[in-house]
Enzyme design. Structure first.
Site, PDB file in Angstrom:
ATOM      1  N   CYS A   5       0.834  -1.198   0.000  1.00  0.00           N
ATOM      2  CA  CYS A   5       0.000   0.000   0.000  1.00  0.00           C
ATOM      3  C   CYS A   5       0.870   1.250   0.000  1.00  0.00           C
ATOM      4  O   CYS A   5       1.833   1.352   0.773  1.00  0.00           O
ATOM      5  CB  CYS A   5      -0.909  -0.004   1.224  1.00  0.00           C
ATOM      6  SG  CYS A   5      -1.950   1.463   1.379  1.00  0.00           S
ATOM      7  N   CYS A  36      -0.011   5.830   7.436  1.00  0.00           N
ATOM      8  CA  CYS A  36      -1.306   5.357   7.914  1.00  0.00           C
ATOM      9  C   CYS A  36      -1.088   4.497   9.151  1.00  0.00           C
ATOM     10  O   CYS A  36      -0.182   3.663   9.190  1.00  0.00           O
ATOM     11  CB  CYS A  36      -1.999   4.538   6.818  1.00  0.00           C
ATOM     12  SG  CYS A  36      -3.542   3.766   7.339  1.00  0.00           S
ATOM     13  N   CYS A  40      -1.752  -0.248   9.417  1.00  0.00           N
ATOM     14  CA  CYS A  40      -0.883  -1.424   9.265  1.00  0.00           C
ATOM     15  C   CYS A  40       0.498  -1.110   9.826  1.00  0.00           C
ATOM     16  O   CYS A  40       0.982   0.022   9.710  1.00  0.00           O
ATOM     17  CB  CYS A  40      -0.722  -1.806   7.787  1.00  0.00           C
ATOM     18  SG  CYS A  40      -2.201  -2.489   7.013  1.00  0.00           S
ATOM     19  N   CYS A  96      -8.185   1.038   0.124  1.00  0.00           N
ATOM     20  CA  CYS A  96      -7.456   0.259   1.125  1.00  0.00           C
ATOM     21  C   CYS A  96      -7.297  -1.159   0.598  1.00  0.00           C
ATOM     22  O   CYS A  96      -8.289  -1.905   0.502  1.00  0.00           O
ATOM     23  CB  CYS A  96      -8.195   0.254   2.459  1.00  0.00           C
ATOM     24  SG  CYS A  96      -7.419  -0.793   3.713  1.00  0.00           S
ATOM     25  N   GLN A 108     -16.182 -12.625  12.369  1.00  0.00           N
ATOM     26  CA  GLN A 108     -14.753 -12.781  12.122  1.00  0.00           C
ATOM     27  C   GLN A 108     -14.335 -11.864  10.971  1.00  0.00           C
ATOM     28  O   GLN A 108     -15.073 -11.671  10.013  1.00  0.00           O
ATOM     29  CB  GLN A 108     -14.411 -14.234  11.789  1.00  0.00           C
ATOM     30  CG  GLN A 108     -14.592 -15.201  12.934  1.00  0.00           C
ATOM     31  CD  GLN A 108     -13.620 -14.985  14.091  1.00  0.00           C
ATOM     32  OE1 GLN A 108     -12.654 -14.233  13.981  1.00  0.00           O
ATOM     33  NE2 GLN A 108     -13.891 -15.640  15.217  1.00  0.00           N
ATOM     34  N   PHE A 126     -19.902 -18.224  24.372  1.00  0.00           N
ATOM     35  CA  PHE A 126     -19.582 -16.987  23.645  1.00  0.00           C
ATOM     36  C   PHE A 126     -19.806 -17.245  22.144  1.00  0.00           C
ATOM     37  O   PHE A 126     -18.950 -16.963  21.311  1.00  0.00           O
ATOM     38  CB  PHE A 126     -18.135 -16.535  23.898  1.00  0.00           C
ATOM     39  CG  PHE A 126     -17.769 -16.418  25.351  1.00  0.00           C
ATOM     40  CD1 PHE A 126     -18.041 -15.255  26.067  1.00  0.00           C
ATOM     41  CD2 PHE A 126     -17.149 -17.473  26.021  1.00  0.00           C
ATOM     42  CE1 PHE A 126     -17.693 -15.142  27.408  1.00  0.00           C
ATOM     43  CE2 PHE A 126     -16.797 -17.367  27.356  1.00  0.00           C
ATOM     44  CZ  PHE A 126     -17.074 -16.193  28.054  1.00  0.00           C
ATOM     45  N   ASP A 174     -24.592 -16.983  24.824  1.00  0.00           N
ATOM     46  CA  ASP A 174     -23.934 -15.688  24.661  1.00  0.00           C
ATOM     47  C   ASP A 174     -24.792 -14.630  25.337  1.00  0.00           C
ATOM     48  O   ASP A 174     -26.010 -14.791  25.464  1.00  0.00           O
ATOM     49  CB  ASP A 174     -23.768 -15.354  23.174  1.00  0.00           C
ATOM     50  CG  ASP A 174     -22.683 -14.314  22.926  1.00  0.00           C
ATOM     51  OD1 ASP A 174     -21.668 -14.676  22.313  1.00  0.00           O
ATOM     52  OD2 ASP A 174     -22.841 -13.158  23.346  1.00  0.00           O
ATOM     53  N   ASP A 228     -15.084 -19.057  22.763  1.00  0.00           N
ATOM     54  CA  ASP A 228     -14.471 -18.050  21.893  1.00  0.00           C
ATOM     55  C   ASP A 228     -14.816 -16.668  22.436  1.00  0.00           C
ATOM     56  O   ASP A 228     -15.654 -15.953  21.874  1.00  0.00           O
ATOM     57  CB  ASP A 228     -14.981 -18.215  20.461  1.00  0.00           C
ATOM     58  CG  ASP A 228     -14.347 -17.219  19.489  1.00  0.00           C
ATOM     59  OD1 ASP A 228     -13.331 -16.594  19.858  1.00  0.00           O
ATOM     60  OD2 ASP A 228     -14.877 -17.057  18.372  1.00  0.00           O
ATOM     61  N   CYS A 267      -8.488 -14.342  20.286  1.00  0.00           N
ATOM     62  CA  CYS A 267      -7.792 -13.321  19.497  1.00  0.00           C
ATOM     63  C   CYS A 267      -6.776 -12.579  20.362  1.00  0.00           C
ATOM     64  O   CYS A 267      -6.224 -11.563  19.941  1.00  0.00           O
ATOM     65  CB  CYS A 267      -8.794 -12.331  18.895  1.00  0.00           C
ATOM     66  SG  CYS A 267      -9.785 -11.468  20.132  1.00  0.00           S
TER      67      CYS A 267
END
Length: 397
Positions: A61, A67, A70, A140, A234, A261, A281, A329, A355
């Site tokens: 990019c 930016c 990233c 992007c 996701q 979850f 959840d 999760d 995550c």
């Protein structure tokens, strides 16, 4: 201006150097590089690379470096994969867990199907590194094709109508789902013609529906799920499929599974093709969407749903007794309270999805101390060029 040599890559993706015994952090640099920087306290701003690392590649990019979206586009694929895997290895090591970690699974697919852009007088885009100043962008490249160029354009059109905003985009099978948040008091009805003009599947303003031409929907296994506004999804379609594959492999042979979850059911709907499922959840709209999908999908074993705050009120051992496997999760905060109840249960198999490696490692340590063994850990990369990594761990009694 100061010339330094970068000696390491930190966990935040920044190059690290030492000057007079103090660490200095310099974004967009790599180990072994000689660079020229401007110093400000313990941070440095890269001015030029005098001697590049052999691991340095051309970013994908043109905005990279200015930016804040990233941080690792300049790192070659092999060291990039090693860096991401290392985030998981380090988190487990700090928790005292010594277990083999698999190779990084590349799960970026065709790009991110979710993104949040900001709009200001300066335009539409992301914030500059370590700043609240907006960088106006035209496209992007890490987004799915449906968003790469259209999202900035839609954001500008909305800014003209509603002013400074944070605008969430989700690309779905039935069109774009767009959610606007700002501090102005506006009547949503005024945006109806604009939403129609932009051909959006749905537009929401500060949580209130403006227009829905058709329900934004995504396919999960056999089911087509209508997404509630603002619901979790996701980041990439490829990652959802890869995570589900690892979850199903970890659950092999299970006949009754608790999916904790569960969100809108990316795992529950696939698990139910071969096993009974309890899906729990605290997100009531997500549970309602899952129920709706179950009702309109054939070929699934029973899915029972439960709306419950698993942080404050985790499933107790007696409630876990009917299940021979559990999937969890959770958000980044992890599932500590539920892990403490699981060690008091007789559940044979647990598959943890996370995550956030650090909270996963904390929860894993609880499970290991309670009699489980961690059989495998697999890291996945769906957060392209960022310092974030997803993982799946399989535990057995």
């Amino acid at each position: 201006m100061t010339q330094i040599t970068i000696t390491a890559l930190g966990q935040r993706g920044e190059g690290i150097a030492e000057i007079a015994g103090q660490r200095l952090y310099v974004p967009f640099t790599l180990p072994g590089e000689k660079v020229e920087i401007a110093m400000e306290g313990e941070r440095g701003t890269l001015l030029s690379v005098l001697a590049p690392s052999p691991d340095r590649i051309e970013p994908v990019c043109g905005y990279f470096g200015v930016c804040g979206g990233c941080s690792l586009q300049h790192l070659a694929p092999a060291p990039y994969a090693a860096f991401k895997r290392g985030l998981v290895v380090t988190a487990l090591s700090h928790a005292g867990i010594d277990v083999p970690v698999g190779q990084l699974v590349e799960a970026r697919g065709i790009g991110r199907r979710r993104a949040t852009l900001h709009t200001r007088a300066a335009g539409a885009g992301y914030m500059r590194p370590r700043s609240h100043d907006l960088l106006d962008i035209e496209a992007c490249p890490i987004l799915v094709p449906a968003l790469q160029q259209s999202a900035p354009g839609i954001a500008r059109a909305l800014h003209a109508a509603v002013g400074d905003s944070d605008i969430g985009f989700t690309a779905t099978a039935t069109g774009l789902d767009v959610s606007v948040r700002n501090e102005r008091k506006l009547k949503p009805q005024k945006l109806v013609p604009l939403a129609q003009n932009l051909k959006l599947a749905r537009l929401s303003l500060n949580g209130e529906l403006v227009l829905q031409s058709q329900p934004p929907s995504v396919r999960m296994g056999k089911a087509l799920v209508e997404l509630p506004s603002g619901s979790f999804l996701q980041t990439t379609e490829a990652a959802e499929a890869a995570l589900a594959g690892l979850v199903l492999a970890g659950l092999k042979g299970a006949r009754s599974v608790a999916d904790l979850f569960c969100g809108v059911g990316p795992f529950a709907l696939r698990i139910a093709e071969s096993a009974r499922v309890l899906a729990a959840d605290s997100d009531r709209p997500a549970i309602a969407a899952l129920q709706h999908a179950v009702k309109h999908t054939q070929g699934l074993k029973p899915i029972t749903t439960l709306s419950r705050d698993l942080f404050r009120d985790p499933l107790a051992p007696a409630e876990l007794a009917p299940f021979d496997a559990v999937v969890f999760d959770p958000p980044r905060a992890g599932a500590e309270a539920q892990a403490r109840e699981l060690v008091r249960s007789k559940v044979k198999t647990i598959v943890g999805v996370s995550c956030e490696p650090r909270t996963f490692a904390r929860d894993a340590a609880i499970l290991l101390a309670g009699g489980y063994r961690l059989e495998s850990v697999t890291p996945l990369d769906q957060f392209a060029y960022s310092i974030h990594v997803e993982l799946v761990g399989v535990f057995k009694r």
